[in-house]
Structures are given as structure tokens and as C-alpha cells.
Design an enzyme around this catalytic site. Sequence first.
Site, PDB file in Angstrom:
ATOM      1  CB  SER A  85      -0.894   0.010   1.244  1.00 13.67           C
ATOM      2  OG  SER A  85      -1.533   1.260   1.419  1.00 13.67           O
ATOM      3  CE1 TYR A 138      -4.474  -2.159   5.212  1.00 10.46           C
ATOM      4  CE2 TYR A 138      -3.832   0.060   4.582  1.00 10.46           C
ATOM      5  CZ  TYR A 138      -4.249  -1.206   4.238  1.00 10.46           C
ATOM      6  OH  TYR A 138      -4.420  -1.536   2.910  1.00 10.46           O
TER       7      TYR A 138
END
Length: 291
Positions: free
Chosen positions: A174, A187
Site C-alpha cells: 500500500s 495498518y
Amino acid sequence: MTNIPFKVDLSGEVAVVTGAGGVLCSGFAKALAACGAKVAVCDLRVDAAETVAAEIRAEGGIARAYEMNVLKKESVEACRDAIKADLGTCTLLLNGAGGNNPKGSTSKDTLTPEDMAALEKDGTIEGVKTFFDLDPDGISFVFSLNFMGILIPTQVFAYDMAKAGRGNVINISSMNAFRPLTRIPAYSGAKAAVSNFTEWLAVHFAPVGIRCNAIAPGFFLTNQNRALMTNPDGTPSARCGKILAHTPMGRLGEVDDLTGTLLFLADEGASGFVDGVVVPVDGGFAAYSGV
């Protein structure tokens, strides 16, 4: 109909896609199938996986759905055995399972002196979750889902690749790995670990013919982030507005924006000497300093 920007020949490949019931990974599964791979559509939600597999079959592709819990090795091993019997031995593993959880997130971007004064006075702030209120179990869950959810399937499926002397592992990282976002420390940290682990795997597996790379999507609208990214009327939320303001291309990504990068990394002829890279697909987000 699945939109393919260019065709590569993946016939003879058996692709295992985890998290394939989701918005992005279902697109990955469809693209791989459209290029000739036999695709194992794996997800914790087997009904979602079956929907994707049925759509692939309706377009003439070969796909089967499997229920897989990427955090339980016995579940992944059971899937491996079923996939071998149905489709053959995995040659391409796409580790797409992951996600965030509110228990691993703060409710504000930053901690202010006023927050600290309120905490000192009352021990809590109504409606606000600060860094000091984060649930360690929630942090652990998010980290495990995103990191162990890649490590365990790679342990299970890469073994046969190593025996055969060829294979391809593609992880989904990501842009959070490059530039951590506010509010989501678990995250962001987990995705940074994914990028680092991808590089580690590339070095570790190179002598046995397994390539390992990753795709780092920027900002895409998915089922998981829809409530954060849009208002009830469908307009962009304030947080989404910040993202768009810092994305030079001025829009969110579409699933098809990832397909070309996926197919490049999947095809041995196109990327056979590409190993250990993390490719951003982010509309310029990482390149923009904000000024």
C-alpha cells in the site's frame, strides 16, 4: 467484460488469489483468468469467492472458489490440497488478503495539548479514541491480517514452487508503506512490513527460481473504506478531499488502473529479471510534497 489493457500468455499457470472476494483482488483474479491462467479464487467469505469465480467462468475462464482463512495454516493447507486436485499445483501466488479494523485506529489525526488536558482531568474524552486508547488486541489483529496473512500462504504455496524451481509471488502492499496515513498506525505499519518482507523473500527465494514483487495501490474506493471516503450522499468525505488534493491526477484509482502492473509482474517474459520491487500505482501521490 473484463478490461485487459494488453494480453500476456498465462496459459499453464495456476494462480492462487487470496482476498479475491474483494473489489481489488476480484479484479486481479479476473485479469489473470482472462490471460489464460487457471484461478483459485480464495476468500474467508466463500459466497463472495463463488460470485467472482462464476463471473470468470461466464466469460470463458477457468476458476473455482475456495474458503480460506489466511491466518490459519491448516485452512491454507486444506485449500492447497483442494486446488492441487482441482486445478493443479500453484505457480503464481497473489497475496491480496488484508485490511484495517477500527480497533487499530485513532479517531483524530493528531494528539493536541487540549486532548492531554482532558485526559488528565477525566481519563477519557467522550467520542474520541486517542493513541493511548488503542486496543493492543486490535493492533495485533490488523498487523497479523496484513503480515501473517501473507507469510502463512507463502509458506504453504511457495514450497511446491521451490521444488519445481520456478514460481511467482505478488504481494499487495500500500502507499501507506511509503507515507503513513494519519489515524491508522496498525495498518500503515503492517503494510510497511509487507514491503520489507517482499524484498526479503526476493533475496531468500532467488536461488530456487521464485520471484517476489509487490504492488502498492494508492487510493481506491473499496467496500472496506467506503464509509471513510464518502458521505451518505456519495460525495467525497473531508478525508477523501485531503487525499484528492494530494493526488496530482486528482482522482481515486479504478480497479483497471492496477491491471497493467499486475500482468507485467505476472508474465515471465515481461518481468523475468524483476525481483524484489514494490511498484506504486498512486496517481502521483507519493511524488507530491503538498507544495
